[in-house]
Motif scaffolding. Structure first.
Motif, short mmCIF file in Angstrom:
data_model
loop_
_atom_site.label_atom_id
_atom_site.label_comp_id
_atom_site.label_asym_id
_atom_site.label_seq_id
_atom_site.Cartn_x
_atom_site.Cartn_y
_atom_site.Cartn_z
N ALA A 1 0.84 -1.21 0.00
CA ALA A 1 0.00 0.00 0.00
C ALA A 1 0.87 1.26 0.00
O ALA A 1 0.59 2.23 -0.73
CB ALA A 1 -0.92 -0.02 1.22
N LEU A 2 1.90 1.30 0.78
CA LEU A 2 2.80 2.46 0.81
C LEU A 2 3.49 2.64 -0.53
O LEU A 2 3.68 3.78 -1.01
CB LEU A 2 3.82 2.28 1.93
N VAL B 1 -4.29 0.23 5.08
CA VAL B 1 -4.82 1.43 4.41
C VAL B 1 -3.84 2.58 4.65
O VAL B 1 -3.44 2.81 5.80
CB VAL B 1 -6.22 1.80 4.94
N THR B 2 -3.49 3.31 3.58
CA THR B 2 -2.54 4.41 3.69
C THR B 2 -3.02 5.59 2.84
O THR B 2 -3.68 5.40 1.82
CB THR B 2 -1.13 3.96 3.25
N PRO B 3 -2.72 6.80 3.22
CA PRO B 3 -3.17 7.96 2.44
C PRO B 3 -2.25 8.24 1.24
O PRO B 3 -1.07 7.91 1.26
CB PRO B 3 -3.11 9.10 3.45
N VAL B 4 -2.84 8.87 0.19
CA VAL B 4 -2.06 9.40 -0.94
C VAL B 4 -2.01 10.91 -0.75
O VAL B 4 -3.07 11.57 -0.73
CB VAL B 4 -2.69 9.02 -2.29
N LEU B 5 -0.82 11.45 -0.60
CA LEU B 5 -0.65 12.86 -0.26
C LEU B 5 -0.16 13.66 -1.48
O LEU B 5 0.66 13.18 -2.27
CB LEU B 5 0.33 13.00 0.90
N ASP B 6 -0.67 14.91 -1.56
CA ASP B 6 -0.21 15.85 -2.57
C ASP B 6 -0.14 17.21 -1.93
O ASP B 6 -1.18 17.81 -1.60
CB ASP B 6 -1.16 15.87 -3.77
N ASP B 7 1.05 17.71 -1.76
CA ASP B 7 1.29 18.99 -1.10
C ASP B 7 0.62 19.05 0.27
O ASP B 7 -0.02 20.06 0.66
CB ASP B 7 0.79 20.16 -1.97
N GLY B 8 0.69 17.93 0.98
CA GLY B 8 0.13 17.88 2.32
C GLY B 8 -1.34 17.55 2.37
O GLY B 8 -1.91 17.39 3.46
N ARG B 9 -1.99 17.49 1.16
CA ARG B 9 -3.41 17.15 1.15
C ARG B 9 -3.59 15.65 0.97
O ARG B 9 -2.83 15.00 0.28
CB ARG B 9 -4.11 17.86 -0.01
N VAL B 10 -4.62 15.08 1.65
CA VAL B 10 -4.99 13.68 1.42
C VAL B 10 -5.92 13.67 0.22
O VAL B 10 -7.11 14.05 0.33
CB VAL B 10 -5.67 13.06 2.66
N VAL B 11 -5.40 13.28 -0.95
CA VAL B 11 -6.19 13.33 -2.18
C VAL B 11 -6.77 11.95 -2.52
O VAL B 11 -7.55 11.83 -3.46
CB VAL B 11 -5.30 13.83 -3.33
N GLY B 12 -6.36 10.93 -1.77
CA GLY B 12 -6.87 9.58 -2.03
C GLY B 12 -6.36 8.60 -0.99
O GLY B 12 -5.51 8.92 -0.13
N LEU B 13 -6.85 7.37 -1.09
CA LEU B 13 -6.44 6.28 -0.18
C LEU B 13 -6.12 5.05 -0.99
O LEU B 13 -6.73 4.79 -2.04
CB LEU B 13 -7.56 5.96 0.81
N ALA C 1 -5.78 0.84 -0.34
CA ALA C 1 -5.99 -0.31 0.55
C ALA C 1 -5.52 -1.57 -0.15
O ALA C 1 -5.86 -1.80 -1.31
CB ALA C 1 -7.45 -0.44 0.94
N ALA C 2 -4.73 -2.38 0.55
CA ALA C 2 -4.23 -3.65 0.01
C ALA C 2 -4.40 -4.72 1.09
O ALA C 2 -4.22 -4.44 2.27
CB ALA C 2 -2.77 -3.53 -0.40
N GLY C 3 -4.79 -5.94 0.66
CA GLY C 3 -4.99 -6.97 1.68
C GLY C 3 -5.06 -8.38 1.14
O GLY C 3 -5.08 -8.60 -0.08
N VAL C 4 -5.12 -9.31 2.09
CA VAL C 4 -5.21 -10.75 1.79
C VAL C 4 -6.38 -11.30 2.58
O VAL C 4 -6.56 -10.98 3.76
CB VAL C 4 -3.93 -11.50 2.19
N THR C 5 -7.22 -12.08 1.93
CA THR C 5 -8.36 -12.66 2.63
C THR C 5 -7.90 -13.67 3.67
O THR C 5 -6.86 -14.33 3.53
CB THR C 5 -9.31 -13.35 1.64
N ILE C 6 -8.70 -13.81 4.73
CA ILE C 6 -8.40 -14.77 5.79
C ILE C 6 -8.40 -16.19 5.24
O ILE C 6 -7.62 -17.04 5.66
CB ILE C 6 -9.42 -14.64 6.94
#
Length: 547
Positions: free
Chosen positions: A53-54, A154-166, A168-173
């Protein structure tokens, strides 16, 4: 089931219990490993999801597409979603497939999805927590989404300090569980192999126990042990088990005979024990004097190296009874000889009287009267104990029968002076018997000019001790034979009806039991003869005399 268990042997019980413990331990270990493997896999999945995600949030493609969509989203939401999906869907899916994650979703800060493995879910709201990411933090959680429960980051997508998106990446149980199952199969196989090896070792141990215990159960062994203990302590013989010089077992009778008391076993080889006890433990067996008692020791080497069983019998009472029997036999023999002597003499006297030879009859009747009269006076006049005088009177007649002249010199008052008459007869009777035999045998082999045969008995008291000395005109003993003469069975004479070589052995045992001493010497040489015969001297302490 309970009846079978109670009748089962120790080996069967050990194997069954060991197998049950092994299976239980394996099951518990497997369960713990399963829990740990699942937790570890979830941690690995969370870490992988977070790293991906990062990485996705930092890629230029995602940042540019998300920023443009964020700027267009208020004016034209549909066009912004479509543009973002077109720019990122294939790229994101390629990355997801390469990293083997179950989903990678890029979304607007309000949770609207730009990408998803299921195209039907694009444009719909993301199911899960987003607040920490909107605050600028990256986090992980387990949440049930459209694909089911999953471990996600879950991690934020930053642009000039703004959170412009998110992102999320994962694996099912479910997938995490499948990966855990693969690992657990390997672990389970290893546990099964270990359990098989342990079961084989338990079976081998059970077989060895079965041979060692003879297939008996604990109850049977307990009964056998109780019977063994009862028999061990009930027998009249002493039993000792010695392993590598250490006493590991001694029954009550052995402890009493050896004077071990309550000394705990095992008794080490270097334990400070009396010389007699050490002779019993380390010797070759035979007859050993311990604490004034004669013990007969038999050694039995067992099949186990370094292990010896000792059987000990107390011969003290037997020796005493043997001495009493020998004393009775000696007195009986002396009386028989005396009766025979007087019978012959009386027949001769009667015949001479019939032939009118009174003078000759008187000479025959009074021949040898000095010694006989003195001894007879002792027999008749000794109110305390006439046994000794009676013994010497009979021995004089016995010696006369065999052509041996017997001389007696005594400075003792009548009686045995506190010594058991049986012991006195045993010592003196055997010494006189040996002396008569030696003198008669030498006279029989001698030339016609050297046929004198004699025995001298000397009785006296010296410093509170009774002195018995018997000398003879026999061949005597060589110096190297003096010690061997006291060994049971040793003799210079041929065997008789009752065996041979036990007279001096019994004398020595009796003397030592009474606290006395005995020694053998050579007779003194005369003016015309060489040293003759043997001289046996016995010292017996008078009971109650001051040491």
């Amino acid at each position: 089931m309970r009846g079978w268990w109670r009748s089962a042997s120790i080996a069967t019980r050990v194997f069954a219990q060991t197998a049950a413990i092994l299976v239980l331990a394996a099951a518990v270990a497997f369960a713990l490993l399963a829990v740990d493997a699942r937790q570890e896999r979830e941690r690995e999945a969370a870490l992988a999801s977070q790293e991906l995600a990062l990485a996705m949030a930092a890629t230029p493609t995602v940042r540019q597409a998300v920023t443009e969509a964020f700027d267009r989203y208020p004016a034209d939401r549909g066009a912004a979603i479509a543009a973002a999906t077109g720019a990122m869907q294939h790229y994101v899916e390629d990355v997801r497939m390469a990293t083997r994650l179950d989903f990678v979703t890029v979304m607007h800060p309000d949770g609207t999805r730009y990408t998803h493995p299921d195209l039907a879910e694009i444009g719909r709201e993301f199911l899960g927590t987003t607040a920490p990411a909107l605050a600028g933090s990256t986090f992980t959680e387990v949440f049930e989404g459209t694909l089911g429960p999953s471990v996600r980051a879950v991690t934020p997508v930053l642009d000039d300090g703004r959170v412009v998106g998110l992102v999320a990446a994962g694996v099912t149980i479910e997938r995490v569980g499948s990966l855990v199952v693969v690992r657990l199969l390997a672990v389970g196989g290893l546990l099964v192999a270990t359990l098989a090896v342990a079961a084989l070792a338990a079976w081998l141990l059970a077989r060895r126990l079965d041979r060692a215990t003879g297939g008996h159960g604990p109850e049977q062994l307990a009964r056998l042990f109780a019977a063994h203990e009862a028999a061990l302590h009930a027998v009249d013989d002493g039993l000792v088990l010695v392993e590598s010089g250490a006493v590991v077992l001694a029954n009550d009778r052995a402890r009493a005979m050896l004077g071990l008391g309550e000394l705990a076993t095992p008794i080490p080889p270097d334990a400070p024990l009396p010389a007699g006890v050490r002779a019993v433990l380390d010797g070759d067996g035979g007859q050993v004097l311990v604490g004034g008692r004669w013990l007969v020791v038999a050694r039995h080497e067992t099949a186990r190296a370094g292990t010896t069983t000792l059987t000990i019998r107390d011969r003290t009472e037997l020796q005493r009874m043997t001495g009493e029997l020998d004393a009775v036999r000696t007195l009986a023999s002396a009386l028989r000889a005396q009766t025979h002597e007087f019978g012959n003499r009386m027949h001769t006297v009667a015949t001479l009287i019939e032939l009118d030879e009174p003078r000759r009859a008187l000479e025959v009747a009074t021949a040898g009267r000095d010694l006989g009269q003195r001894l007879a006076d002792r027999v008749v006049g000794d109110d305390e104990e006439p046994v000794i005088a009676a013994l010497l009177l009979g021995k004089a007649a016995q010696a006369h029968e065999r052509g041996v002249e017997m001389h007696v010199e005594t400075h003792l008052a009548p009686g045995t002076h506190g010594i058991d008459p049986v012991d006195f007869v045993t010592v003196l009777g055997n010494l006189v018997d040996n002396a008569i035999d030696a003198a008669a045998e030498r006279a029989a082999r001698a030339t016609s000019g050297d046929r004198d045969a004699w025995v001298e008995v000397y009785l006296d008291e010296d410093a509170g001790a009774i002195v018995l000395q018997v000398s003879d005109s026999g061949a005597g003993l060589a110096p190297e034979q003096h010690k061997r003469a006291f060994a049971p069975g040793w003799s210079t004479k041929p065997a008789g009806a009752h065996g041979r070589g036990f007279g001096l052995s019994i004398v020595r045992e009796t003397v030592e039991r009474l606290g006395g001493s005995i020694e053998i010497g050579a007779g003194e040489a005369g003016e015309t003869t060489a040293a003759a015969g043997a001289v046996v001297t016995v010292l017996l302490p008078r009971p109650g005399a001051a040491p």
